[in-house]
Scaffold this motif. Sequence first.
Motif, PDB file in Angstrom:
ATOM      1  N   MET A 184     -31.207 -48.266  17.184  1.00 34.96           N
ATOM      2  CA  MET A 184     -31.752 -47.006  16.686  1.00 34.96           C
ATOM      3  C   MET A 184     -31.724 -46.972  15.172  1.00 34.96           C
ATOM      4  O   MET A 184     -32.670 -46.513  14.531  1.00 34.96           O
ATOM      5  N   ASP A 185     -30.638 -47.483  14.616  1.00 38.44           N
ATOM      6  CA  ASP A 185     -30.520 -47.469  13.156  1.00 38.44           C
ATOM      7  C   ASP A 185     -31.685 -48.210  12.517  1.00 38.44           C
ATOM      8  O   ASP A 185     -32.349 -47.719  11.616  1.00 38.44           O
ATOM      9  N   MET A 186     -31.953 -49.414  13.033  1.00 42.90           N
ATOM     10  CA  MET A 186     -32.970 -50.225  12.380  1.00 42.90           C
ATOM     11  C   MET A 186     -34.383 -49.775  12.711  1.00 42.90           C
ATOM     12  O   MET A 186     -35.290 -49.993  11.920  1.00 42.90           O
ATOM     13  N   ILE A 216     -27.974 -42.941  15.675  1.00 40.25           N
ATOM     14  CA  ILE A 216     -28.182 -43.965  14.650  1.00 40.25           C
ATOM     15  C   ILE A 216     -26.872 -44.638  14.286  1.00 40.25           C
ATOM     16  O   ILE A 216     -26.800 -45.848  14.072  1.00 40.25           O
ATOM     17  N   VAL A 217     -25.808 -43.865  14.219  1.00 41.04           N
ATOM     18  CA  VAL A 217     -24.532 -44.448  13.810  1.00 41.04           C
ATOM     19  C   VAL A 217     -23.976 -45.357  14.895  1.00 41.04           C
ATOM     20  O   VAL A 217     -23.299 -46.345  14.609  1.00 41.04           O
ATOM     21  N   MET A 224     -34.778 -45.055  11.616  1.00 37.15           N
ATOM     22  CA  MET A 224     -34.666 -44.543  10.251  1.00 37.15           C
ATOM     23  C   MET A 224     -35.934 -44.716   9.407  1.00 37.15           C
ATOM     24  O   MET A 224     -36.394 -43.772   8.780  1.00 37.15           O
ATOM     25  N   PRO A 225     -36.523 -45.938   9.383  1.00 33.83           N
ATOM     26  CA  PRO A 225     -37.733 -46.069   8.552  1.00 33.83           C
ATOM     27  C   PRO A 225     -38.835 -45.115   9.005  1.00 33.83           C
ATOM     28  O   PRO A 225     -39.541 -44.548   8.170  1.00 33.83           O
ATOM     29  N   TRP A 226     -38.975 -44.916  10.312  1.00 32.52           N
ATOM     30  CA  TRP A 226     -40.031 -44.024  10.777  1.00 32.52           C
ATOM     31  C   TRP A 226     -39.722 -42.569  10.485  1.00 32.52           C
ATOM     32  O   TRP A 226     -40.625 -41.766  10.266  1.00 32.52           O
ATOM     33  N   ALA A 227     -38.442 -42.217  10.474  1.00 32.59           N
ATOM     34  CA  ALA A 227     -38.091 -40.844  10.098  1.00 32.59           C
ATOM     35  C   ALA A 227     -38.500 -40.589   8.656  1.00 32.59           C
ATOM     36  O   ALA A 227     -39.008 -39.522   8.324  1.00 32.59           O
ATOM     37  N   ILE A 228     -38.317 -41.614   7.804  1.00 33.02           N
ATOM     38  CA  ILE A 228     -38.732 -41.455   6.408  1.00 33.02           C
ATOM     39  C   ILE A 228     -40.243 -41.314   6.327  1.00 33.02           C
ATOM     40  O   ILE A 228     -40.775 -40.461   5.626  1.00 33.02           O
ATOM     41  N   VAL A 268     -33.514 -54.557  21.040  1.00 31.41           N
ATOM     42  CA  VAL A 268     -32.078 -54.763  21.252  1.00 31.41           C
ATOM     43  C   VAL A 268     -31.722 -56.220  20.965  1.00 31.41           C
ATOM     44  O   VAL A 268     -30.734 -56.527  20.280  1.00 31.41           O
ATOM     45  N   ALA A 269     -32.591 -57.138  21.447  1.00 30.46           N
ATOM     46  CA  ALA A 269     -32.324 -58.555  21.212  1.00 30.46           C
ATOM     47  C   ALA A 269     -32.358 -58.866  19.724  1.00 30.46           C
ATOM     48  O   ALA A 269     -31.505 -59.573  19.187  1.00 30.46           O
ATOM     49  N   LEU A 270     -33.339 -58.281  19.030  1.00 27.71           N
ATOM     50  CA  LEU A 270     -33.450 -58.565  17.601  1.00 27.71           C
ATOM     51  C   LEU A 270     -32.267 -57.995  16.826  1.00 27.71           C
ATOM     52  O   LEU A 270     -31.760 -58.603  15.889  1.00 27.71           O
ATOM     53  N   ALA A 271     -31.833 -56.800  17.247  1.00 29.74           N
ATOM     54  CA  ALA A 271     -30.824 -56.111  16.437  1.00 29.74           C
ATOM     55  C   ALA A 271     -29.427 -56.625  16.694  1.00 29.74           C
ATOM     56  O   ALA A 271     -28.581 -56.593  15.813  1.00 29.74           O
TER      57      ALA A 271
END
Lengths: 326, 328, 283
Positions: free
Chosen positions: A158-160, A152-153, A163-167, C19-22
Amino acid sequence: MADAAVPLTARRWRVPPVLAMILAIMTLWYAAAVPMNVKEVLTQAERAGVAVSPPSAAERRDMGHLVLVAQNPGALGASWSLDRARLPAPHQVLVELYDSTIDEELNGRRGIVRSGSLSNRSLIYHGWVTLNATFVGFLIGAGLGIALAIGIVHSRVMDMSVMPWAIVSQTIPIVALAPMIIVVLYSVGVQGLIPKAVISAYLSFFPVVVGMVKGLRSPDAMQMDLMRTYNAGAPTVLWKLRLPASVPYLFASLKIAIAASLVGAIVGELPVQQGGLGARMLAGSYYGQTAQIWAALFMAAGLAAVLVWAIGWLERRTLRRIGMSA
Amino acid sequence: MKRMFWAAAALAGLSAPAFAQDAVTLQLKWVTQSQFAGYYVAQENGYYDEEGLDVTILPGGPDIAPTQVIAGGGADVVVEWMPAALAARENGLPLVNIAQPFKSSGMMLTCWGDVGIEGPESLANRTLGVWFFGNEYPFLSWMSQLGIETDGADENGVEVLKQGFNVDPLLQRQADCISTMTYNEYWQVIDSGVSPDELITFKYEDQGVATLEDGLYVLEDNLDDPAFADKMERFVRASMKGWKWAEENPEDAAMIVLDNDETGAQTEEHQIRMMGEVAKLTAGSNGALDPADYERTVQTLLAGGSDPVISKAPEGAWTHAITDAALN
Amino acid sequence: MTLVVLALALWAGGFALNVALANGPARGTAAARLAVPVVFGATVLAMWECLVRGLGVPPVILPPPSQIAQTFGANLGLLWRDFVQTILKGALGGYIIGCGAAFLTALLVDRYRYLREGLLPLGNFMAALPIVGTAPILVMWFGFGWQSKAAVVVLMVFFPMLVNTVAGLQDTTAMQRDLVRTYAASWGQTLIKLRLPAAMPFIFNGLKISTTLALVGAIVAEFFGSPTLGLGFRISTSIGQLDLGMVWSAIVVAALAGSVFFGLVTVIEKRLTFWHASQRGGR
């Protein structure tokens, strides 16, 4: 507002707070046991021929507990020694704890003294079964959590996305998923310890992810810039800066994770029913042996306290060695 | 030298089947207790070993649906009640009854005698406790036949509570009646100090709504495999031998069950008594399903009125092939 | 087999899109922040559908999302009644009682240091009691209705809320405390003007943690005895009836309710603690 600490040594007559609280709770407990158990006590008294007011159980059903206590002060002798008490008295729970641990092992038909292995009726054996699943699940969950946090870091995607799904995953009640996880794992031939460990891992990975993400992001701008002047790549930054900086956060979340792991192991034992404190609690509730439930409950809470203390001890040693002790 | 080596290898190969045992996994319907004594006895007394079977017995529990376990391949054969098995069959899981050790039903509705319940017709406007997880089907059928609705207490309906597999709802008077088994919960109520004349009990057998209980079920497709069918024959033979031994030696059977109890929560007294009561239910059965009993069960389930448990009579839900081969 | 290949292709496609969005020009916008997890979720659902059908997994083990959606749509009334019973009556009732009681206890604990040293270690012990053991006991005490579920929730949320509120009430600097002392403020005035506002971020942290705990507590409590209504009841009995579509529908309702509840508390938090560093976009 005296925030300055008053040294206890200066006032020796003062009772230590925890002890005072425990005594207060014990007193309240004994007192509460009387109205809580009153209906059963009165039913037994009625069967033994004592005059009870009102005389039939059907009439007593809808009356308040305190009213019944007030009307029958003389018939309440058995309140603290009922077999199927709604609220067992503290000494009943302690006796059951002793009976299921030390007494069972020393004197029981299948205890360690007579049969060479831990008795399947003792809480020591069940605590051991639960601990096994807890440890394995904790290791899997912590490992997974750390790996996920590193991902995630380092990756925006992965971060975006994760994380919401982990919550959200933590809002799904694990007790509902546990039987299905177990059946799915049975169908691939995995039985015994691993299904319970999977459930423990499910509960323990989330605190580790949250804590490690915070920890891996904790080095400040100056430290990150310094690494950049050394032309350090992301793996080096990870190994030499981020991971060491995250150790305090890691240990804080490991304490939560190991408690969650214990809860997960207990939940996992409900469907599998092959020993463990969860199975024992459920068995106690089938047969109405409330003292058994309470004893297993206290054992589980005691285990959790010991585990969290152990992580704390490990934390102090580690922090001292890497020079971060507060 | 080489010849001797190959001869030895051939001999070892020939003798291998004699050592290898067929693995069978049995999923029980509930936790380890005398209700399943026959299987534990067969394991302990070596009947399974004699048939060349290596049997793993998986205890059940409150969250385990044996039908789900066998659907997932976690067991070869399960112990289940016929209503749940037939409902599963209708839902797309092709279970087949291969043996029926339990001839009679032990299910009852136990009520307090002092709340004014005289007979089944006065059950309306009460609170009744029922287990779910497959055990609610006989109850729902019975209520439907009595014309009592199950969505709340009023003049022709009852409030239904999901009992938690203990008898506290009755003792604490949260329910007027609870579901009990002749071999288990009824005795827990008696053990807690209630005398039998404080209670009024309705046996499903007497009310004509009894359904068949513990039977052995396997997946239909597996039966087509002759090796599997042969394994099941041996299993059924050894299991019925275990059941008959348990009927004749109830106390020893109960001790065997206790030794296999992983939770350590069972007591000798309760298990010995349970074994005695279970022996009454298995008496009269040699393991083969009686088609008349099967028909009666199907009719009870179909007569569920507006909410029948099954909507049409199942076909191919049972077979005598295994028991014929096993017992003759 | 084609379905399995399709599943892998979908995963690759979804990943590329994310990936494109982020990392593309749209990154940082609120729309992108919403779209990425949605795309991830949709990809997982599509993969689930393809893999379950492609690998021939029996529907009594894991049903495909299409079947779950069908069952969900066909049982909206039933699921709504379950939702009211479990979430609105049990979880919410226990949440309000538990958080309220924890807040009041925190005020007491803050006022009297003796209580703090005595109660917090015991609260720690209480929080470690596994719900699987406490739920049957509370059902025995409070009956089968929503009251016992609320009691279980109270037990679960009390300690985290207490710890957070106590930490929050302590989170004032020496200078702030000295300032109100120079104004000759009483304990009550200090509480209302200084400590409570300072404690708000911590209180909301506790409230957020408590939302998920409340949900889980109410559902687990129903496994141990309930009337024939409620999400926990629905899940446990549907497993017994092999109606896996219903099981997952109830799980979806629970997850949705939990996320909405959590989101609501977060929105209120943003309004009330807009001044805190974490709300001002600091990383």
